[in-house]
Design a protein around this motif. Structure first.
Motif, mmCIF file in Angstrom:
data_model
loop_
_atom_site.group_PDB
_atom_site.id
_atom_site.type_symbol
_atom_site.label_atom_id
_atom_site.label_comp_id
_atom_site.label_asym_id
_atom_site.label_seq_id
_atom_site.Cartn_x
_atom_site.Cartn_y
_atom_site.Cartn_z
ATOM 1 N N ILE A 30 39.674 39.044 49.567
ATOM 2 C CA ILE A 30 40.075 39.241 51.006
ATOM 3 C C ILE A 30 39.838 37.900 51.540
ATOM 4 O O ILE A 30 38.721 37.232 51.574
ATOM 5 C CB ILE A 30 39.099 39.996 51.563
ATOM 6 N N CYS A 31 40.887 37.187 51.973
ATOM 7 C CA CYS A 31 40.978 36.107 52.578
ATOM 8 C C CYS A 31 40.127 34.759 52.090
ATOM 9 O O CYS A 31 40.282 34.118 51.102
ATOM 10 C CB CYS A 31 40.671 36.279 54.053
ATOM 11 N N GLN A 32 38.930 34.671 52.573
ATOM 12 C CA GLN A 32 37.943 33.633 52.264
ATOM 13 C C GLN A 32 37.673 33.674 50.817
ATOM 14 O O GLN A 32 37.296 32.604 50.040
ATOM 15 C CB GLN A 32 36.675 33.698 53.107
ATOM 16 N N ASP A 33 37.822 34.931 50.188
ATOM 17 C CA ASP A 33 37.483 35.002 48.900
ATOM 18 C C ASP A 33 38.225 33.996 47.938
ATOM 19 O O ASP A 33 37.746 33.464 46.888
ATOM 20 C CB ASP A 33 37.547 36.446 48.269
ATOM 21 N N ALA A 34 39.424 33.873 48.436
ATOM 22 C CA ALA A 34 40.419 33.343 47.661
ATOM 23 C C ALA A 34 40.051 31.705 47.427
ATOM 24 O O ALA A 34 40.488 30.815 46.930
ATOM 25 C CB ALA A 34 41.714 33.424 47.757
ATOM 26 N N TRP A 35 39.335 31.065 48.675
ATOM 27 C CA TRP A 35 39.179 29.749 48.724
ATOM 28 C C TRP A 35 37.710 29.195 48.387
ATOM 29 O O TRP A 35 37.268 28.045 48.396
ATOM 30 C CB TRP A 35 38.963 29.619 50.498
ATOM 31 N N GLU A 36 37.068 30.097 47.519
ATOM 32 C CA GLU A 36 35.681 29.643 46.768
ATOM 33 C C GLU A 36 35.937 28.972 45.441
ATOM 34 O O GLU A 36 34.891 29.085 44.897
ATOM 35 C CB GLU A 36 34.798 30.990 46.713
ATOM 36 N N GLY A 37 36.981 28.400 44.984
ATOM 37 C CA GLY A 37 37.189 27.719 43.787
ATOM 38 C C GLY A 37 36.777 28.625 42.613
ATOM 39 O O GLY A 37 37.244 29.745 42.398
ATOM 40 N N GLU A 38 35.420 28.160 41.852
ATOM 41 C CA GLU A 38 35.035 28.781 40.600
ATOM 42 C C GLU A 38 34.326 30.082 40.954
ATOM 43 O O GLU A 38 34.237 31.013 40.009
ATOM 44 C CB GLU A 38 34.331 27.759 39.921
ATOM 45 N N ASN A 39 34.112 30.292 42.212
ATOM 46 C CA ASN A 39 33.374 31.586 42.638
ATOM 47 C C ASN A 39 34.403 32.692 42.993
ATOM 48 O O ASN A 39 33.696 33.616 43.637
ATOM 49 C CB ASN A 39 32.267 31.169 43.669
ATOM 50 N N ARG A 40 35.663 32.358 43.129
ATOM 51 C CA ARG A 40 36.511 33.022 43.837
ATOM 52 C C ARG A 40 36.482 34.641 42.952
ATOM 53 O O ARG A 40 36.464 34.447 41.630
ATOM 54 C CB ARG A 40 37.971 32.821 44.002
ATOM 55 N N PRO A 41 36.516 35.650 43.401
ATOM 56 C CA PRO A 41 36.617 36.833 42.515
ATOM 57 C C PRO A 41 37.711 37.153 41.557
ATOM 58 O O PRO A 41 37.699 37.837 40.462
ATOM 59 C CB PRO A 41 36.963 37.962 43.609
ATOM 60 N N ALA A 42 38.689 36.317 41.736
ATOM 61 C CA ALA A 42 39.988 36.457 40.695
ATOM 62 C C ALA A 42 39.265 36.266 39.268
ATOM 63 O O ALA A 42 39.759 36.817 38.369
ATOM 64 C CB ALA A 42 40.843 35.155 41.009
ATOM 65 N N HIS A 43 38.427 35.164 39.040
ATOM 66 C CA HIS A 43 37.986 34.983 37.785
ATOM 67 C C HIS A 43 37.072 35.875 37.199
ATOM 68 O O HIS A 43 37.401 36.360 35.899
ATOM 69 C CB HIS A 43 36.944 33.518 37.806
ATOM 70 N N SER A 44 36.313 36.678 37.897
ATOM 71 C CA SER A 44 35.692 37.953 37.520
ATOM 72 C C SER A 44 36.667 38.839 36.890
ATOM 73 O O SER A 44 36.544 39.686 36.197
ATOM 74 C CB SER A 44 34.719 38.398 38.451
ATOM 75 N N LEU A 45 37.884 39.191 38.108
ATOM 76 C CA LEU A 45 38.682 40.188 37.695
ATOM 77 C C LEU A 45 39.536 39.957 36.692
ATOM 78 O O LEU A 45 40.048 40.867 36.063
ATOM 79 C CB LEU A 45 39.464 40.433 39.117
ATOM 80 N N ALA A 46 39.840 38.675 36.286
ATOM 81 C CA ALA A 46 40.652 38.368 35.063
ATOM 82 C C ALA A 46 39.793 38.661 33.964
ATOM 83 O O ALA A 46 40.434 39.240 32.862
ATOM 84 C CB ALA A 46 40.908 37.137 35.066
ATOM 85 N N GLN A 47 38.481 38.515 33.755
ATOM 86 C CA GLN A 47 37.819 39.101 32.716
ATOM 87 C C GLN A 47 37.658 40.463 32.632
ATOM 88 O O GLN A 47 37.372 40.994 31.516
ATOM 89 C CB GLN A 47 36.213 38.445 32.884
ATOM 90 N N ARG A 48 37.742 41.143 33.564
ATOM 91 C CA ARG A 48 37.654 42.519 33.482
ATOM 92 C C ARG A 48 39.196 43.222 33.298
ATOM 93 O O ARG A 48 39.493 44.555 33.535
ATOM 94 C CB ARG A 48 37.133 43.223 34.836
ATOM 95 N N GLY A 49 40.350 42.394 33.084
ATOM 96 C CA GLY A 49 41.473 42.848 32.888
ATOM 97 C C GLY A 49 42.562 43.318 33.940
ATOM 98 O O GLY A 49 43.226 44.159 33.541
ATOM 99 N N VAL A 50 42.291 42.822 35.117
ATOM 100 C CA VAL A 50 42.973 43.203 36.220
ATOM 101 C C VAL A 50 44.431 42.190 35.966
ATOM 102 O O VAL A 50 44.578 41.074 35.557
ATOM 103 C CB VAL A 50 42.298 42.609 37.512
ATOM 104 N N SER A 51 45.512 42.965 36.321
ATOM 105 C CA SER A 51 46.879 42.285 36.063
ATOM 106 C C SER A 51 47.781 42.435 37.613
ATOM 107 O O SER A 51 48.767 41.784 37.621
ATOM 108 C CB SER A 51 47.789 43.128 35.351
ATOM 109 N N VAL A 52 46.834 42.755 38.510
ATOM 110 C CA VAL A 52 47.628 42.737 39.852
ATOM 111 C C VAL A 52 46.279 42.163 40.943
ATOM 112 O O VAL A 52 45.323 43.283 40.731
ATOM 113 C CB VAL A 52 48.229 43.711 40.536
ATOM 114 N N ILE A 53 46.400 41.196 41.776
ATOM 115 C CA ILE A 53 45.628 41.019 42.812
ATOM 116 C C ILE A 53 46.175 41.062 44.118
ATOM 117 O O ILE A 53 47.180 40.585 44.178
ATOM 118 C CB ILE A 53 44.766 39.843 42.566
#
Length: 642
Positions: A162-185
């Motif tokens: 959600i918005c600011q989440d994506a601006w957090e560099g290495e802390n953005r949730p996308a990195h964790s989601l990638a490790q958990r097998g997400v294919s759509v954000i």
């Protein structure tokens, strides 16, 4: 490998407009369903509106949002939709994206990182949700999962930023989601306009897609939602780092939908963070390739963005306040000419995109709208200008105002206020027992002229049930070079966030080139030949703004160093010497710098009283949204060593 259609919707919402916001959301969902979309991402807090301010702290706001969320469920057949709203959980308020799928509420996923800089004060209302925390919230629908979950639907794993989440560099949730097998954000966003900021958002969407090696769905808010901030309404569909579709920014429509089909790797995922959604993806259609707007690649992108953002801001402000138009005290100078031009562009752009029927629908609350037969008549009705001269006004500025008004097609008035100035002067001279003089009473005699222009133009605004537009810019605001209750009078201050140097450059561009290389105004030729002047002293004094203050580029440079880069007065002076030392003596630059900080500190009270201004740059001087400074202080010019 499922092939599905992903969609992003942008919305021009109104804070606390429950029925209107709800209806616009349903309209977008239905459009997405008709186009066979499987996933639809809508903007952050779109049910309530992003700009509810302290009303977020009122439990009634989240209760109404929940009520309207439940009413969306029957409209979500065969589609998975993300909708934003505030949710109270364990006595704390969270900014949440709700996942609706096939008429069921699947989960509530809160924002993990809150925006709390610049114009953002999210931590005043919301709490950040800890990564990996998961729980359940008791609702009328039963216990609903709330927390850091993934959604699994028909072989596809979906996550949220959600918005600011994506601006957090290495802390953005996308990195964790990638490790958990997400294919759509999906990324519901409310990211306000500032020059060149859309390129950053686009880059973050591409990076998010690359992180998960999948699809990234980005949806932003559109328009002037709540007064000060303007939103681009940009949306991006990205797959494996490639942009498949993007919206056209600064649309005058209520909403936009972009859609593209993608091949997503099918997988069987497990884990306590995985929630199942019962959705059979509809078979996607063939979608046309998107074509970006030509102006987005202009060599004058800042000029284009400024024109389109502020024009949309003015259009939304007038219709959302249910006003019947705009009124401007048109002095013939750069600032009022720029604002009149922006109003003109607002009407032209609305006509181009909506057509006359669409304009009538937007302005249906205006009693006279059905009597208008042409765009020319509409312009004359919605925009009123007035030149208010004195014995100190020049023929050049009067001609400038007249030429622009005729070029635009406003209803234009020209009157003289000398009789009012002399009357007030006489009252005070009689009271104090002496004659006022320019040698002894310079500021008094200047201010009375500027201030006496306000009542007449306010009368016009009241007669027309219109918005009076204040005409002061950011450069003037920084040093208080404006008359309180004079050129600061107005309901909204469209250029309060932009400096004088850029305003002058923009007017030349609008005269010579214009929007998309086509929409230019020859009526600006007069104002572009004039040296900026308040024209409040006798004409024989040849009053010039930059002689009263300092060269505007220097003023703007000090302001940015001091309040964006947060440098000390001494450091600002050293920067001045380095950059302008070949044109001015060190003594002159010291005088400029000292004058700036003295006037800055002395005039904070004025900035506290200015009409709300649009935020268009990466910073502003607005004490209510960006920059707080004490009203009373010892000043800063004393920190400069002479």
């Amino acid at each position: 490998m499922p092939k599905i259609a992903i969609a992003a919707g942008v919305l021009n919402q109104v804070p606390l407009d429950w029925k209107g916001n709800h209806a616009r959301i349903i309209s977008l969902i239905q459009e997405a369903q008709q186009k066979q979309a499987g996933i639809l991402c809508l903007p952050e807090l779109c049910l309530t509106g992003y700009g509810c301010e302290d009303q977020f702290l009122n439990a009634h706001t989240s209760e109404k949002a929940w009520e309207y969320l439940l009413q969306l469920l029957p409209h979500t057949q065969h589609i998975l939709v993300w909708v934003g709203l505030p949710i109270f959980f364990e006595d704390k308020l969270y900014n949440v994206a709700a996942c609706l799928a096939n008429e069921k509420l699947i989960a509530l996923i809160p924002k993990q990182h809150l925006a709390n800089d610049g114009v953002h004060y999210e931590t005043r209302w919301f709490n950040p949700w800890p990564a990996h925390k998961r729980s359940f919230i008791s609702t009328s629908l039963g216990d609903i999962p709330i927390g850091d979950y993934r959604i699994h639907a028909d072989g596809i794993s979906i996550g949220i930023e959600i918005c600011q989440d994506a601006w957090e560099g290495e802390n953005r949730p996308a990195h964790s989601l990638a490790q958990r097998g997400v294919s759509v954000i999906c990324s519901p966003t409310a990211s306000h306009f500032a020059f060149a900021k859309s390129k950053t958002r686009q880059r973050l969407a591409i990076e998010g897609s690359n992180i998960i090696q999948g699809a990234y769905v980005f949806a932003n808010v559109l328009g002037n939602e709540s007064g000060r901030t303007i939103f681009d309404g940009d949306a991006y569909l990205v797959h494996q780092g490639q942009i498949l579709a993007e919206s056209k920014r600064f649309s005058f429509k209520d909403s936009q939908l972009i859609i593209a089909s993608v091949d997503i790797s099918s997988e069987t995922s497990t884990g306590e963070d995985l929630l199942q959604a019962d959705v059979d993806w509809p078979k996607p259609s063939e979608y046309p390739n998107f074509e970006g707007a030509t102006w987005e690649h202009s060599g004058n992108i800042k000029e284009e963005e400024f024109a389109r953002a502020v024009s949309l801001g003015l259009w939304d402000y007038v219709r959302k306040s249910h006003s019947f138009g705009w009124v401007i005290s048109l002095s013939g100078g750069a600032d009022s000419s720029a604002i009149a031009t922006l109003c003109y562009l607002a009407v032209k752009l609305a006509y181009k995109e909506l057509g006359w029927e669409g304009v009538q629908a937007k302005m249906a609350y205006i009693p006279w709208i059905t009597d208008i037969a042409s765009e020319k008549d509409f312009m004359a009705k919605i925009l009123t200008t007035a030149y208010q001269g004195t014995e100190n006004s020049s023929d050049q500025t009067r001609a400038s105002a007249k030429a622009l008004a005729e070029s635009i097609g406003t209803t234009h008035y020209d009157w003289n206020i000398d009789v009012l100035v002399k009357e007030y002067r006489g009252i005070i001279e009689k009271a104090i027992g002496r004659t006022l003089s320019w040698e002894q009473d310079d500021i008094t005699l200047q201010n009375v002229q500027a201030r006496l222009r306000s009542p007449s133009v306010w009368m016009l605004a009241n007669i027309n049930n219109a918005l009076l537009l204040a005409t002061s810019n950011r450069s003037e605001a920084s040093v208080g070079y404006a008359t309180m209750d004079g050129d600061t009078s107005g309901s909204i201050s469209p250029i309060a966030g932009i400096d004088k140097t850029f305003i002058r450059q923009w007017l030349i561009w609008m005269e010579k080139e214009g929007l998309d290389g086509a929409w230019h105004l020859s009526g600006l030729s007069h104002v572009n030949t004039l040296e900026p002047s308040a024209e409040l002293r006798p004409l024989t004094s040849k009053q010039v703004d930059e002689e009263d203050l300092m060269p505007y580029p220097i003023l703007n440079a000090i302001e940015r160093w001091a309040f964006f880069d947060k440098l000390s007065p001494a450091a600002c002076l050293q920067n001045l010497i380095q950059e302008y030392g070949s044109h001015f003596t060190e003594e002159q630059l010291t005088v400029f710098c000292s004058r700036f900080f003295r006037l800055w500190a002395r005039n904070q009270w004025k900035r506290e009283r200015y009409a709300p201004g649009f935020h268009v740059d990466d910073y502003s001087l607005d004490p209510k949204s960006w920059l707080r400074f004490p009203i009373l202080s010892a000043g800063l010019e004393k920190d400069i060593k002479p």
